[in-house]
Scaffold this motif. Structure first.
Motif, PDB file in Angstrom:
ATOM      1  N   CYS A   1       0.880  -1.136  -0.007  1.00 10.93           N
ATOM      2  CA  CYS A   1       0.109  -0.166   0.064  1.00 10.93           C
ATOM      3  C   CYS A   1       0.915   1.235  -0.099  1.00 10.93           C
ATOM      4  N   ALA A   2       1.872   1.392   0.904  1.00 11.92           N
ATOM      5  CA  ALA A   2       2.857   2.496   1.157  1.00 11.92           C
ATOM      6  C   ALA A   2       3.457   2.603  -0.402  1.00 11.92           C
ATOM      7  N   GLU A   3       3.820   1.685  -1.031  1.00 15.16           N
ATOM      8  CA  GLU A   3       4.468   1.876  -2.414  1.00 15.16           C
ATOM      9  C   GLU A   3       3.785   2.055  -3.627  1.00 15.16           C
ATOM     10  N   GLY A   4       2.190   2.033  -3.324  1.00 14.27           N
ATOM     11  CA  GLY A   4       1.303   2.375  -4.253  1.00 14.27           C
ATOM     12  C   GLY A   4       1.209   1.308  -5.240  1.00 14.27           C
ATOM     13  N   PHE A   5       1.370   0.018  -4.993  1.00 10.83           N
ATOM     14  CA  PHE A   5       1.175  -1.056  -6.005  1.00 10.83           C
ATOM     15  C   PHE A   5      -0.268  -0.972  -6.639  1.00 10.83           C
ATOM     16  N   ALA A   6      -0.209  -0.972  -7.925  1.00  6.10           N
ATOM     17  CA  ALA A   6      -1.419  -0.977  -8.632  1.00  6.10           C
ATOM     18  C   ALA A   6      -2.019  -2.276  -8.983  1.00  6.10           C
ATOM     19  N   PRO A   7      -3.274  -2.666  -8.112  1.00  3.64           N
ATOM     20  CA  PRO A   7      -3.758  -4.031  -8.253  1.00  3.64           C
ATOM     21  C   PRO A   7      -4.396  -4.358  -9.385  1.00  3.64           C
ATOM     22  N   ALA A   8      -5.163  -3.413 -10.364  1.00  2.29           N
ATOM     23  CA  ALA A   8      -5.865  -3.883 -11.146  1.00  2.29           C
ATOM     24  C   ALA A   8      -5.030  -4.448 -12.554  1.00  2.29           C
TER      25      ALA A   8
END
Length: 197
Positions: free
Chosen positions: A40-47
């Protein structure tokens, strides 16, 4: 030994963060090379993108540098640790998306046909899943059948070649005492250390 440790919780200061920090510290203190990711902190894009939805054809080259990094790293790991809460019987969306995008065909497994048996490609032989929950164990089992156990131990990790899957659930977290949390953090450290044996 090289281990990937993945945290999936959006709230800084959560107990999941404390578990993640304890595991990373324990593994590094024992000489393990740790690739630690707070998704979450790294902003991983899950889509998933449209071209990432194949199951047989190997995944195309990732143009997203973050995705490319995660795919390259996961292929080098000897062990993996996942830290996340039980939300609706599932991992949080960021981790579900990580699984779908990173553990892709040609990266983590291969299939010769859509209905065939997968061949796991990861060299990581073992994984540890550390979950938090506010559902009592007897209710989790009797009403829901412990879906997180099925997700990790039957659906995801064996598919990519991880045969030694360990899981510990800390519950119930919201009303837990400081003493219980300290005990759980010791247990998380012990379980992480056991991955190195």
């Amino acid at each position: 030994m090289r281990a990937g440790v993945y945290l999936a919780h959006p709230r800084p200061g959560s107990f999941n963060h404390a578990v993640f920090d304890a595991v990373v510290e324990e593994l590094r203190g024992r000489g393990c090379e740790v690739l630690a990711h707070d998704l979450c902190a790294e902003g991983f894009a899950p889509a998933l993108a449209a071209d990432e939805t194949r199951t047989v054809q190997a995944a195309s080259h990732a143009t997203d540098p973050q995705l490319a990094l995660h795919r390259a790293e996961v292929a080098t790991l000897d062990a993996m640790v996942f830290v996340h809460p039980n939300w609706w019987g599932m991992p949080p969306a960021v981790l579900t998306g990580w699984v779908q995008r990173v553990l892709a065909p040609g990266v983590a497994y291969k299939l010769s046909t859509a209905d065939g048996e997968p061949a796991g490609l990861l060299k990581a032989g073992r994984a540890l899943v550390l979950n938090t929950s506010d559902t009592p164990a007897d209710r989790e089992e009797s009403e829901f059948g412990d879906p997180l156990d099925r997700i990790w131990s039957a659906c995801v990790l064996p598919y990519v070649g991880v045969t030694d899957v360990r899981r510990v659930v800390f519950r119930t977290v919201t009303d837990s005492t400081d003493e219980a949390r300290a005990s759980w953090l010791r247990q998380a450290r012990e379980q992480a250390a056991a991955l190195l044996v």
